[in-house]
Design a protein around this motif. Structure first.
Motif: not given
Length: 281
Positions: A10-16, A87-88
């Motif tokens: 999460w600290p690098f890519t956001g939502l997996i 999602p969304e």
């Protein structure tokens, strides 16, 4: 497993689920750097004391890693919703409090990898720092991993403009609604019924449109106003059982006992809003 992956990526890519491949690559890099951070390298003491002690930051590194592991287990036990990503829709991020731990462990891993080819001067033995291919390779590896993680993190920044158009789009939509309704009172409804239409209520009221309140059960009475505005979310077509843009709105009007209404205007205000304006008899 999913809670753990979300916690370290999460600290690098956001939502997996938004960037699956980048998240998996990040997870492998973070796991590698955490493992490097936990390696107890021997060191010489610059004060001349007997060599062979562990690095001074190793106990704290182990405490951080243990705290991360225990927190993942507790989150998976007491916040199982983290294992479900829709999602969304908004998703819980209770794991975000672990970000400083993850970043600290990654930083220690990078620092240890950077200095992996160099030995600290042992004052008692009189040896100097090692140099050569090992030191260069370790520093290149540390720099490359730091660059990869930074690039992934920067490209994960949210866009400057919201994907659904944000406030400018919904404000334009309210102006179009107002052009059809004038200053007549409006009954505002949302489809599906468990999603409110307040995203349109605020800009309408801001422009001076009188929006009638719903009843205590949250239902909108179309007979209470000369105009009815329905905001339908296509994401829930399957849940509603009818598609936005006609079928879902018609079913809502039948259920509300307002079959005699006349469609005045219908338009899309972004990917998640189909707005229909009706005139009641």
């Amino acid at each position: 497993l999913l809670v753990g992956l979300r916690s370290i990526t999460w600290p690098f890519t956001g939502l997996i689920t938004d960037r699956a491949m980048a998240s998996l690559a990040t997870a492998m890099i973070v796991a590698l750097l955490v493992a490097i951070a936990l390696v107890g390298r021997r060191r010489g003491d610059p004060a001349g004391l007997p060599a062979g002690g562990l690095l001074p930051d190793l106990p704290m590194t182990r405490w951080l890693a243990a705290g991360l592991g225990v927190s993942v287990v507790l989150l998976a036990t007491f916040a199982p919703s983290l294992a479900v990503i829709v999602p969304e829709l908004p998703n819980d991020h209770y794991h975000a409090f672990l970000d400083p731990i993850v970043l600290a462990l990654v930083g220690v891993g990078l620092a240890r990898l950077w200095s992996a080819g160099t030995t600290v001067r042992d004052q008692s033995a009189g040896t100097g720092p090692a140099s050569g291919a090992g030191s260069v390779a370790s520093r290149l590896a540390a720099g490359a991993l730091a660059l990869v993680l930074t690039s992934i993190a920067v490209t994960a920044w949210p866009p400057m403009v919201a994907p659904d158009g944000g406030w400018p789009l919904v404000d334009e939509a309210s102006a179009r609604v107002l052009a059809s309704t004038g200053l007549e009172p409006v009954s505002l409804a949302g489809i599906p019924p468990f999603k409110s239409a307040d995203a349109l209520r605020f800009p309408l009221e801001r422009r001076g449109t009188p929006v009638l309140p719903a009843d205590p059960d949250g239902r909108t009475d179309p007979a209470g106003a000369p105009m009815v505005v329905i905001v339908c979310d296509p994401l829930f077509d399957e849940v509603v059982g009818a598609a936005c843009g006609g079928p879902a709105e018609d079913a809502w009007l039948v259920d509300a006992g307002a079959e005699g209404t006349r469609l005045v205007d219908r338009f899309e205000a972004g990917p998640r809003r189909v707005i229909s304006i009706y005139e009641t008899p």
